[in-house]
Design an enzyme around this catalytic site. Structure first.
Site, PDB file in Angstrom:
ATOM      1  N   LYS A  19      14.864  53.680  88.245  1.00  0.00           N
ATOM      2  CA  LYS A  19      15.624  54.535  89.170  1.00  0.00           C
ATOM      3  C   LYS A  19      16.977  54.886  88.552  1.00  0.00           C
ATOM      4  O   LYS A  19      17.597  54.059  87.885  1.00  0.00           O
ATOM      5  CB  LYS A  19      15.818  53.793  90.496  1.00  0.00           C
ATOM      6  CG  LYS A  19      16.397  54.625  91.627  1.00  0.00           C
ATOM      7  CD  LYS A  19      16.463  53.785  92.910  1.00  0.00           C
ATOM      8  CE  LYS A  19      17.033  54.557  94.090  1.00  0.00           C
ATOM      9  NZ  LYS A  19      17.067  53.721  95.322  1.00  0.00           N
ATOM     10  N   SER A  33      15.096  55.807  99.220  1.00  0.00           N
ATOM     11  CA  SER A  33      15.669  56.664  98.201  1.00  0.00           C
ATOM     12  C   SER A  33      15.024  56.505  96.831  1.00  0.00           C
ATOM     13  O   SER A  33      15.283  57.308  95.937  1.00  0.00           O
ATOM     14  CB  SER A  33      17.165  56.353  98.073  1.00  0.00           C
ATOM     15  OG  SER A  33      17.352  55.005  97.677  1.00  0.00           O
ATOM     16  N   SER A  78      14.808  51.143 100.883  1.00  0.00           N
ATOM     17  CA  SER A  78      14.540  52.218  99.933  1.00  0.00           C
ATOM     18  C   SER A  78      13.500  51.926  98.869  1.00  0.00           C
ATOM     19  O   SER A  78      13.165  52.806  98.087  1.00  0.00           O
ATOM     20  CB  SER A  78      15.839  52.643  99.247  1.00  0.00           C
ATOM     21  OG  SER A  78      16.648  53.342 100.147  1.00  0.00           O
TER      22      SER A  78
END
Ligand SMILES: [Zn+2]
Lengths: 502, 484
Positions: free
Chosen positions: A94, A169, A193
């Site tokens: 990420k 996210s 997330s």
């Protein structure tokens, strides 16, 4: 013009769809080359349009560097040196986790082009165990969002159904795994997330205990809630991945000096005698019927395999979203103050001196959701409101954590709940921020309490994946994995010797 | 303002003192905390506040902070909490400063700054001692039209020492600061240099009618770069407030800057005004939990403080209270004295030399005493040579001067310079005869019975011999040579 890179052999492509242990064994035995696995990952990304307008999984990839790293690993294996538990495995990270020589933008304009001069501890540990980082995945800006629609670089789409969001996210990381590009990806959690996109994409997502995994190099959003987590196709892959990144780190004062067990050993532990708590607050009237139905099916599977299911109560659950939306923005408003245009990232000059430069930089650099939360956080910390909001929220947070301690002290080993209130929704379908915040209604409590939790696929609703959540006591990831292994196997119709047939 | 009006008012002062701790590295990372390195060379991801970096507390800074708190008789809290103080400034890289707020490291100490005529000690309460980090530095004069930022200081460990508003005059504040500086220096927690920025003072001042107990509205005075500046600024700000109150005005709570050149305080520009700092507990650092046995050990390891040393020196060396006071003004000087006194077995001579020649030479050289080239053992040797009359007192001063220049031992200098006492009759007679010859008028008066000229003539002989002549023998020989 550069000719297109050669495609990976079919065997390598096939290997990527096999469990991590098989990938690693093939690499160690010389049956597959790390560079073939890396090529296969990039080929798959090309095939499903991960880079372009369609899925928008990656914010950055570096095929040359990844291939170079794979070749170094090949040399290492040739010298019979220990290549690690993830030897040759392509991994996606990420974009809020600092990586050397690759951008780290947090999905924000304000960090456009920023390349970190240091590497997150979790990434160092991945590399030290032979993983090859192939790219940085798209995300909601500064991890604020539940759909990956809040990225400054455009939304990511769900590989299961490209009209839908992958969740957020960590949507880019979830899509990289669900799309078959990588077996393992790193995400991060502040309120759900990792688990929420895992649920939307039909994969496994693990949020470890707060302190289990170092946050050094994870760009802070809500420091007291943030944890790096793993996304994988199977419980076993997730267990292996977590074991690699977990453990105390001298560069993170909040990381805990607690030994890291071998989670994958829980694979054959079975479910006999396990007490599963079913918190009534997580099964409200009006819960999406397909999700309720899949959860009931999972609980039935637990019962059949010898676990006991007990209804329990976590009375302060209703406060978790309000408390979360005070604590997380408060910390975020402070954590994001460093993005001021002075030292790195975007700087927008202004006629109005220093204050003008700050204002112009931050106004242009941050998107609407980040701006909203900075304003909210600044407000709840300001003089005159601190006691009424922040301090009050912290005391309710303590009650939420106490709920978990009480229920685990009552003899419950793990809790089982839905991960999300709905399956993946369509892009642009949720416009009201508050409605969007409710996507995390079943996940935020675990972050507030610091307990480990994971989501695993438990079925489908009209072709969309449904995730079930398992929550365990602090540092009891082993029992969480034990419950996850059992459920995964039961839902696949497989049984351990001695487990009675359904 | 009339003198009478001013006399009706009383000054109320509290001080906030920031002190840099003497650590090798910064408060929350491994960067060097040295002063004076080229800009932005002592920096890393943590003190630059790069995305993803996290603070890790420097244990040595905690130890020094606890030492300082105990030296100031504070109660050290078993648990203290770091907080974030949020504000935007270009030299504040994180956008917040890590400090301590509602749960500081230590509280409730005091300093005795003197005594009243009746012997009652005058105490200044210390509200709290807390840990925090320094910010960087903005450099405005290096590039035309642009400000440069040096982050070498960012993250350097500080303590803030906050006093109660217990001081009643600029002189009180001066006494408090000098004593504070002395104690921090003795306990080895800081270099306490205002020039190097390791000690900074802000003052809270208010004026009230004498005899009342309620506090007036205070102002905060900043930008004072010496203790005398603090005293002058306090007097100026007090006078300003009294004049304002006398004319029927009211004092507004604000930040004032001291302008030393103009000798006045003026309101700070609005951006230097107080902010809403939005303090909240620093989530990246767990609460600082101290083992109270460890705290006690730190307390036992604090070197002897000035008060105790004064009392002991008066007893051990039989010196006066005034001398002890002067000697202990600096830890180094009193340690130097003690070393000379012990090695020479002659505290009286040691006192004279240390207060006289040594302190003059140290001041002239402008070096700290621990870098002074004449080591205590060498000075003790010189004192022994004087006592055993190997050198005269006059010659000893010349020997000492050469020792300061060369760093050589006393005996070697005396030998090289030919400064040992000369008791040899032939040499002495030669010098005496020369003096009598060169000063015929005085010689004649001496011969005619003006015996008080003996001293003058002996002095001239000493001078001619450059201090080497043994004055006792010159006194013996002079009358017979005069008659010869
Ligand atoms: Zn540093």
């Amino acid at each position: 013009m550069k000719s297109p890179p050669p495609r990976a052999p079919a065997s390598a492509a096939k290997l990527l769809s096999r469990p991590l242990t098989e990938c690693v064994a093939s690499v160690r035995e010389g049956a597959a080359l790390p560079s073939d696995l890396v090529s296969a990952a990039f080929d798959r990304a090309d095939d499903i349009g991960a880079g372009g307008e369609s899925l928008n999984v990656f914010l950055a990839t570096d095929r040359d560097r990844a291939t170079g790293h794979a070749q170094e690993l090949t040399a290492l294996i040739g010298r019979a040196e220990a290549p690690g538990n993830l030897a040759g495995v392509p991994v996606a990270v990420k974009d809020n986790i600092a990586t050397l020589n690759m951008p780290t933008t947090c999905g924000s304009r304000i960090l456009e082009g920023y390349v970190s001069p240091f590497e997150a501890t979790v990434v160092r540990r991945l590399r030290a165990n032979g993983a090859v980082i192939i790219g940085k995945t798209n995300m909601d800006e500064f991890a604020m969002g539940s759909s990956t629609e809040n990225s400054a670089y455009g939304p990511t789409r769900n590989p299961v159904d490209i009209r839908r969001v992958p969740g957020g996210s960590s949507g880019g990381s979830a899509a990289a795994v669900a799309g078959g590009i990588v077996r393992l990806a790193l995400g991060s959690e502040t309120g759900g997330s990792v688990r929420q996109p895992a649920s939307f994409c039909g994969i496994v997502g693990v949020k470890p205990t707060y302190g289990r995994v170092s946050r050094y190099g994870l760009v802070a959003f809500g420091s007291s809630l943030d944890q790096v987590g793993v996304l994988a196709r199977t419980v076993e892959d997730a267990a292996i991945g977590l074991e690699v990144i977990a453990g105390c780190d001298q560069f993170d004062s909040t990381s805990a000096d607690v030994p890291v067990p071998r989670y994958e050993l829980e694979k054959n532990a079975g479910l006999k005698g396990l007490v599963i708590g079913k918190p009534r607050e997580y099964f409200p009237e009006g819960l999406n019927p397909r999700i309720a139905q899949e959860c009931e099916r999972a609980l039935e599977a637990y019962r059949e395999l010898g676990a006991k299911v007990r209804e329990v109560s976590l009375p302060n659950t209703a406060y978790s979203i309000p408390v979360y939306y005070i604590v997380a923005p408060a910390e975020a408003s402070s954590n994001l103050a460093r993005f001021d245009g002075v030292r790195y990232g975007l700087r927008v000059p202004s006629e109005r001196g220093l204050t003008g430069m700050y204002e112009a930089t931050r106004a242009r650099g941050f998107g609407p959701e980040v701006t909203r939360r900075i304003l909210l956080g600044t407000y709840v910390l300001s003089a005159g409101y601190y006691d009424a909001y922040y301090k009050k929220a912290q005391s309710v947070r303590a009650l939420i954590a106490q709920d978990f301690r009480d229920v685990f002290a009552s003899g419950v080993d793990v809790l089982f709940t839905p991960t999300t209130p709905t399956p993946a929704f369509e892009l642009g379908a949720v416009k009201d921020p508050y409605e969007m915040y409710l996507s995390d209604i079943f996940t935020a409590s675990a972050n507030l309490a610091g307990v480990p939790a994971m989501s695993i696929p438990i079925g489908g609703a009209r072709g969309l994946p449904v995730g079930g959540q398992i929550i365990a006591p602090h540092f009891a990831e082993s029992v969480m994995f034990r419950a996850a292994f059992g459920l995964e196997r039961a839902l696949a119709g497989e049984l351990l010797p001695g487990e009675k047939s359904a | 303002m009339s003198a009478a009006a001013s006399a009706d008012y009383e000054m109320v002062v509290g001080l906030e003192v920031h002190v840099q701790l003497k650590t090798r590295t910064k408060a929350f990372c491994g960067c060097s905390a040295d002063f004076g390195a080229p800009p932005n060379t002592n920096v890393c991801p943590v003190c630059l506040a790069l995305p993803g970096a996290l603070p890790v507390l420097n244990q040595h800074a905690v130890e020094l902070a606890v030492g300082a708190a105990l030296a100031l008789d504070c109660k050290v809290n078993a648990t203290s909490v770091f907080a974030r103080k949020n504000y935007f400034y270009p030299d504040l890289p994180k956008g917040y400063q890590i400090s301590q707020y509602d749960r500081p490291l230590a509280e409730k100490g005091w300093l005795t700054i003197g005594e009243l005529d009746d012997g009652t000690p005058v105490r200044v309460g210390i509200t709290r001692v807390h840990m925090e980090e320094d910010a960087g530095k903005s450099v405005h004069d290096r590039y035309a039209g642009a400000t440069a930022i040096d982050l070498n200081r960012a993250g350097v460990p500080l303590i803030e020492i906050v006093s109660e508003p217990d001081m009643r005059s600029a002189a009180d504040a001066g006494a408090y600061l000098r004593l504070l500086k002395q104690i921090l220096s003795y306990s080895g927690v800081s270099d306490v240099s205002m020039e190097a920025g390791s000690l900074r003072v802000d003052a809270n001042v208010s004026a009230r009618i004498r005899g009342t107990t309620e506090l007036g509205t205070k102002t905060e005075v900043k930008n004072m770069n010496s203790f005398s500046a603090v005293e002058r600024a306090l007097d100026a700000e007090f006078a300003r407030q009294v004049a304002l109150l006398e004319s029927g005005g009211t004092v507004t709570q604000q930040t004032m800057l001291w302008d030393g050149a103009k000798g006045e305080t003026r309101p700070a520009r609005s951006k230097e005004e107080s902010h809403d700092y939005r303090y909240f507990p620093e989530p990246d650092l767990p609460p600082l939990v101290l083992d109270m046995e460890w705290v006690a050990r730190v307390g036992r390891a604090i070197p002897e403080l000035p008060d105790a040393r004064r009392k002991r020196m008066i007893e051990d060396y039989e010196i006066s209270a005034a001398d002890a006071e002067l000697l202990t003004a600096s830890a180094g000087m009193s340690e130097y004295f003690e070393a000379v006194a012990r090695a020479s077995l002659d505290p009286k001579a040691a006192l004279n030399w240390v207060m006289g020649e040594v302190s003059a030479a140290v001041n002239a050289a402008g070096v700290p005493i621990d870098e002074f080239p004449v080591r205590p053992a060498d000075l003790a040797e010189l004192l022994r040579m004087v006592r055993e009359e190997v050198v005269s007192h006059t010659a000893a001063k010349r020997v000492f001067a050469r020792m300061v220049e060369t760093g050589k031992p006393a005996a070697q200098v005396a030998a090289e310079e030919g400064l040992q006492k000369v008791g040899d009759d032939a040499a002495l007679v030669g010098w005496i005869d020369e003096v009598l010859l060169e000063n015929p008028a005085e010689a004649a008066r001496y011969r005619s019975g003006e015996t008080k000229l003996q001293g003058v003539l002996v002095g001239l002989v000493m001078k001619k011999s450059k201090g080497r002549a043994d004055p006792r023998k010159v006194n013996q020989l002079l009358p017979e040579r005069a008659r010869a």
